[in-house]
Design a protein around this motif. Structure first.
Motif, PDB file in Angstrom:
ATOM      1  N   LYS A 137       0.845  -1.188   0.000  1.00  0.00           N
ATOM      2  CA  LYS A 137       0.000   0.000   0.000  1.00  0.00           C
ATOM      3  C   LYS A 137       0.884   1.243   0.000  1.00  0.00           C
ATOM      4  N   ILE A 138       0.466   2.275  -0.712  1.00  0.00           N
ATOM      5  CA  ILE A 138       1.213   3.538  -0.774  1.00  0.00           C
ATOM      6  C   ILE A 138       1.121   4.246   0.569  1.00  0.00           C
ATOM      7  N   LYS A 139       2.236   4.834   0.994  1.00  0.00           N
ATOM      8  CA  LYS A 139       2.278   5.624   2.234  1.00  0.00           C
ATOM      9  C   LYS A 139       2.472   7.094   1.873  1.00  0.00           C
ATOM     10  N   ILE A 140       1.812   7.974   2.637  1.00  0.00           N
ATOM     11  CA  ILE A 140       1.980   9.418   2.481  1.00  0.00           C
ATOM     12  C   ILE A 140       2.242   9.998   3.865  1.00  0.00           C
ATOM     13  N   SER A 141       3.304  10.773   3.983  1.00  0.00           N
ATOM     14  CA  SER A 141       3.639  11.359   5.290  1.00  0.00           C
ATOM     15  C   SER A 141       2.779  12.573   5.586  1.00  0.00           C
ATOM     16  N   ASP A 142       2.754  12.947   6.844  1.00  0.00           N
ATOM     17  CA  ASP A 142       2.220  14.244   7.224  1.00  0.00           C
ATOM     18  C   ASP A 142       3.210  15.299   6.752  1.00  0.00           C
ATOM     19  N   VAL A 143       2.799  16.555   6.757  1.00  0.00           N
ATOM     20  CA  VAL A 143       3.704  17.645   6.390  1.00  0.00           C
ATOM     21  C   VAL A 143       4.743  17.822   7.493  1.00  0.00           C
ATOM     22  N   ILE A 144       5.988  17.974   7.077  1.00  0.00           N
ATOM     23  CA  ILE A 144       7.115  18.162   7.988  1.00  0.00           C
ATOM     24  C   ILE A 144       7.659  19.558   7.767  1.00  0.00           C
ATOM     25  N   THR A 145       7.833  20.328   8.836  1.00  0.00           N
ATOM     26  CA  THR A 145       8.413  21.666   8.727  1.00  0.00           C
ATOM     27  C   THR A 145       9.831  21.639   9.263  1.00  0.00           C
ATOM     28  N   LEU A 146      10.779  22.042   8.431  1.00  0.00           N
ATOM     29  CA  LEU A 146      12.184  22.102   8.831  1.00  0.00           C
ATOM     30  C   LEU A 146      12.658  23.538   8.782  1.00  0.00           C
ATOM     31  N   ASP A 147      13.303  23.975   9.867  1.00  0.00           N
ATOM     32  CA  ASP A 147      13.963  25.273   9.854  1.00  0.00           C
ATOM     33  C   ASP A 147      15.449  25.040  10.082  1.00  0.00           C
ATOM     34  N   LYS A 148      16.207  26.108  10.263  1.00  0.00           N
ATOM     35  CA  LYS A 148      17.661  25.965  10.400  1.00  0.00           C
ATOM     36  C   LYS A 148      18.073  25.164  11.630  1.00  0.00           C
ATOM     37  N   THR A 149      17.199  25.045  12.607  1.00  0.00           N
ATOM     38  CA  THR A 149      17.552  24.318  13.831  1.00  0.00           C
ATOM     39  C   THR A 149      16.932  22.918  13.877  1.00  0.00           C
ATOM     40  N   SER A 150      16.120  22.576  12.894  1.00  0.00           N
ATOM     41  CA  SER A 150      15.482  21.252  12.862  1.00  0.00           C
ATOM     42  C   SER A 150      16.510  20.170  12.568  1.00  0.00           C
ATOM     43  N   GLN A 151      16.228  19.001  13.067  1.00  0.00           N
ATOM     44  CA  GLN A 151      17.105  17.863  12.838  1.00  0.00           C
ATOM     45  C   GLN A 151      16.269  16.639  12.498  1.00  0.00           C
ATOM     46  N   ILE A 152      16.751  15.835  11.551  1.00  0.00           N
ATOM     47  CA  ILE A 152      16.042  14.611  11.190  1.00  0.00           C
ATOM     48  C   ILE A 152      16.923  13.423  11.523  1.00  0.00           C
ATOM     49  N   ALA A 153      16.400  12.524  12.317  1.00  0.00           N
ATOM     50  CA  ALA A 153      17.136  11.300  12.678  1.00  0.00           C
ATOM     51  C   ALA A 153      16.623  10.155  11.829  1.00  0.00           C
ATOM     52  N   GLY A 154      17.322   9.044  11.884  1.00  0.00           N
ATOM     53  CA  GLY A 154      16.894   7.851  11.151  1.00  0.00           C
ATOM     54  C   GLY A 154      15.525   7.399  11.594  1.00  0.00           C
ATOM     55  N   ILE A 155      14.707   7.038  10.645  1.00  0.00           N
ATOM     56  CA  ILE A 155      13.374   6.541  10.941  1.00  0.00           C
ATOM     57  C   ILE A 155      13.174   5.222  10.194  1.00  0.00           C
ATOM     58  N   THR A 156      12.233   4.450  10.641  1.00  0.00           N
ATOM     59  CA  THR A 156      11.862   3.220   9.953  1.00  0.00           C
ATOM     60  C   THR A 156      10.411   3.349   9.535  1.00  0.00           C
ATOM     61  N   ILE A 157      10.155   3.106   8.264  1.00  0.00           N
ATOM     62  CA  ILE A 157       8.813   3.200   7.709  1.00  0.00           C
ATOM     63  C   ILE A 157       8.346   1.781   7.404  1.00  0.00           C
ATOM     64  N   GLU A 158       7.234   1.397   7.999  1.00  0.00           N
ATOM     65  CA  GLU A 158       6.693   0.059   7.784  1.00  0.00           C
ATOM     66  C   GLU A 158       5.655   0.099   6.671  1.00  0.00           C
ATOM     67  N   MET A 159       5.831  -0.781   5.684  1.00  0.00           N
ATOM     68  CA  MET A 159       4.913  -0.880   4.567  1.00  0.00           C
ATOM     69  C   MET A 159       4.013  -2.100   4.769  1.00  0.00           C
ATOM     70  N   GLU A 160       2.730  -1.910   4.457  1.00  0.00           N
ATOM     71  CA  GLU A 160       1.740  -2.969   4.605  1.00  0.00           C
ATOM     72  C   GLU A 160       1.482  -3.607   3.248  1.00  0.00           C
ATOM     73  N   LYS A 161       1.449  -4.924   3.193  1.00  0.00           N
ATOM     74  CA  LYS A 161       1.198  -5.625   1.927  1.00  0.00           C
ATOM     75  C   LYS A 161      -0.195  -5.296   1.423  1.00  0.00           C
ATOM     76  N   GLU A 162      -0.289  -5.213   0.094  1.00  0.00           N
ATOM     77  CA  GLU A 162      -1.560  -4.969  -0.564  1.00  0.00           C
ATOM     78  C   GLU A 162      -2.056  -6.296  -1.121  1.00  0.00           C
ATOM     79  N   ASN A 163      -3.351  -6.523  -1.047  1.00  0.00           N
ATOM     80  CA  ASN A 163      -3.916  -7.755  -1.580  1.00  0.00           C
ATOM     81  C   ASN A 163      -4.032  -7.601  -3.092  1.00  0.00           C
ATOM     82  N   LEU A 164      -3.123  -8.229  -3.834  1.00  0.00           N
ATOM     83  CA  LEU A 164      -3.112  -8.143  -5.279  1.00  0.00           C
ATOM     84  C   LEU A 164      -3.889  -9.315  -5.864  1.00  0.00           C
TER      85      LEU A 164
END
Length: 103
Positions: A73-100
């Motif tokens: 299934k396609i995943k869509i993130s929420d909106v993320i706001t980054l400024d000069k002080t924002s930091q992004i760490a490693g994340i894990t995104i879990e994908m759910e199987k689609e019934n084909l």
């Protein structure tokens, strides 16, 4: 489509891993697209490595991601706001199987 929330901010370079929700195994060759949230404009596209990883170099702004992989299934993130002080760490995104049907 499923909503995805990206969390934990730690730097302008983001690292993430795409995995199968059930097996927890990495998903190779998933397509990850980065969009400018204000213009809904595609900024970059990446394909995950054999170990399910990808990264983007991101400047300050408002963004969202989409993640797609065959059989999932396609995943869509929420909106993320980054400024000069924002930091992004490693994340894990879990994908759910689609019934084909028919495959």
């Amino acid at each position: 489509m499923n909503k995805l929330t990206l969390i934990t901010f730690k730097g302008f370079k983001s690292y993430a891993k795409i995995i199968d929700k059930s097996s927890k195994q990495p998903i190779a060759y998933a397509t990850v697209r980065l969009f400018d949230a204000l213009k809904s404009q595609l900024l970059a596209t990446k394909v995950t490595t054999n170990d399910g990883k990808f990264n983007f170099l991101i400047s300050p702004g408002k963004f969202y991601f989409t993640v797609s992989a065959f059989g999932y299934k396609i995943k869509i993130s929420d909106v993320i706001t980054l400024d000069k002080t924002s930091q992004i760490a490693g994340i894990t995104i879990e994908m759910e199987k689609e019934n084909l049907v028919g495959y």
